[in-house]
Design an enzyme around this catalytic site. Structure first.
Site, short mmCIF file in Angstrom:
data_model
loop_
_atom_site.label_atom_id
_atom_site.label_comp_id
_atom_site.label_asym_id
_atom_site.label_seq_id
_atom_site.Cartn_x
_atom_site.Cartn_y
_atom_site.Cartn_z
CD GLU A 1 25.85 -9.78 -14.66
OE1 GLU A 1 26.07 -11.23 -15.60
OE2 GLU A 1 26.56 -9.16 -14.61
CB CYS B 1 43.86 1.09 -28.63
SG CYS B 1 43.56 -0.28 -29.06
CB CYS C 1 46.60 -3.77 -24.89
SG CYS C 1 46.18 -4.97 -26.26
#
Ligand code: SF4
Length: 351
Positions: free
Chosen positions: A27, A193, A202
């Site tokens: 991370e 998309c 969405c």
């Protein structure tokens, strides 16, 4: 989550583990840095420091040297400090809650949430750049994220949307899913998309303008600075490097002596008796100065315009080891130091 199982990323070396040391290391490295760049560094770090105890015990120069080239060096300093605090404050075990994780150096709210959700299944929301993009698009969240209150509100909405059941398996899967979606489908430009599992819900997709989100108006104000670097070699071909202060540009890295102006650099090359910075003790005046081609180095907020004066010294400065801010280094040795990338490049090409 169902989409992640089939379409998500599963083969990154920091996945399929709940070891907080490995998750935390990845991370920190992944902040502001691409996965493809991190892979090699991650492997190198784990090889040198297989556990948090190994990292904590390592000399700072060793850690900075291995980090060299990854950029954003405060991450490396905090990484080292964090490992030391895990040993001293938590008996060598990473704490298990995001609240406690956030008390460690270099661990912000999102990194704490990543470690706590991946390793300890805590119900907390990650909020990195990928996640912000997915969520602001999903909800057509129009508020300006450069206003911190708006970001806090988004965070609250993100927490409310977290799984509520089977947290042990759901939290790691959910965190991974939203990150993978942002990294591989909901791309900053031209999001895919048609392949998106949340397309039907969405709002930004429904509005036909996903790229409008996230809204962030305040641009970073860029500045520039001129630096004069002294590339001094002795007659054995060694180069003089000194450690930068712990704060400021290239903090705690090894570097050529840096001057704010050409005059200050030239002062350092004048005969004895003229005011000289301590790191250039010795006779620097008796050799010609070669000015190398200037170059620009771009940092996040700042352009550095660097000029380089190259000299070969006839005499080696005689500084007691306990006092010297710098030292002569051979090629074999300086290559292992933590050096700013442009300085490494310069040395590789000019010596
Ligand atoms: Fe992103 Fe498009 Fe999916 Fe919406 S539908 S979350 S804009 S990829």
């Amino acid at each position: 989550m169902a989409w992640q199982k089939i379409n998500g990323r599963h083969h990154l070396p920091w996945q399929n583990t709940q070891d907080p040391y490995r998750v935390w290391l990845s991370e920190i490295m992944l902040q502001q840095t691409q996965v493809s760049t991190v892979l090699g560094y991650y492997a190198k770090f784990l090889e040198q420091f297989p556990t948090v105890a190994h990292l904590a015990q390592a000399p700072q120069d060793h850690v900075m040297g291995l980090w060299s080239g990854l950029g954003y060096y405060s991450r490396a300093r905090n990484l080292h400090l964090c490992a030391q605090q895990v040993m001293s404050r938590f008996g060598g075990q990473f704490p298990k809650t995001s609240q406690e994780l956030m008390t460690l150096p270099g661990i912000g709210r999102s990194t704490a949430a990543a470690v706590a959700s991946f390793c300890f299944s805590e119900r907390v929301a990650i909020m990195d750049g990928n996640v912000k993009r997915v969520l602001t698009r999903l909800w057509a969240y129009e508020a300006d994220l450069s206003v911190s209150q708006n970001e806090k509100t988004l965070w609250q909405m993100a927490e409310a949307a977290l799984p509520t059941r089977h947290l042990k398996t759901a939290m790691p899967r959910y965190s991974q899913a939203i990150m993978d979606l942002g990294a591989s489908v909901c791309l900053p430009r031209k999001p895919l998309c048609a392949k998106c599992p949340v397309r039907n819900e969405c709002k930004a997709y429904g509005l036909g303008e996903p790229e409008k989100f996230p809204v962030k108006t305040r641009k970073l104000k860029r500045t520039s600075e001129v630096l004069w670097l002294l590339l001094a070699q002795n007659n054995q071909g060694e180069v003089w490097l000194e450690k930068r202060p712990a704060k400021g540009i290239w903090a705690s890295l090894y570097c050529l002596p840096v001057f704010a102006t050409e005059d200050l650099l030239l002062d350092a090359l004048r005969p004895d008796g003229v005011k000289k910075p301590s790191h250039t003790k010795g006779h620097l005046s008796d050799t010609p100065i070669e000015m190398l081609a200037p170059f620009k180095h771009v940092l996040t907020h700042k352009d550095l315009h660097c000029h380089v004066a190259k000299v070969v010294l006839q005499q080696v400065p005689h500084l007691p080891a306990s006092q010297q801010a710098g030292a002569w280094w051979t090629g074999k040795d300086w290559e292992k130091l933590g050096l700013p990338q442009p300085v490494r490049h310069l040395l590789s090409n000019s010596l």
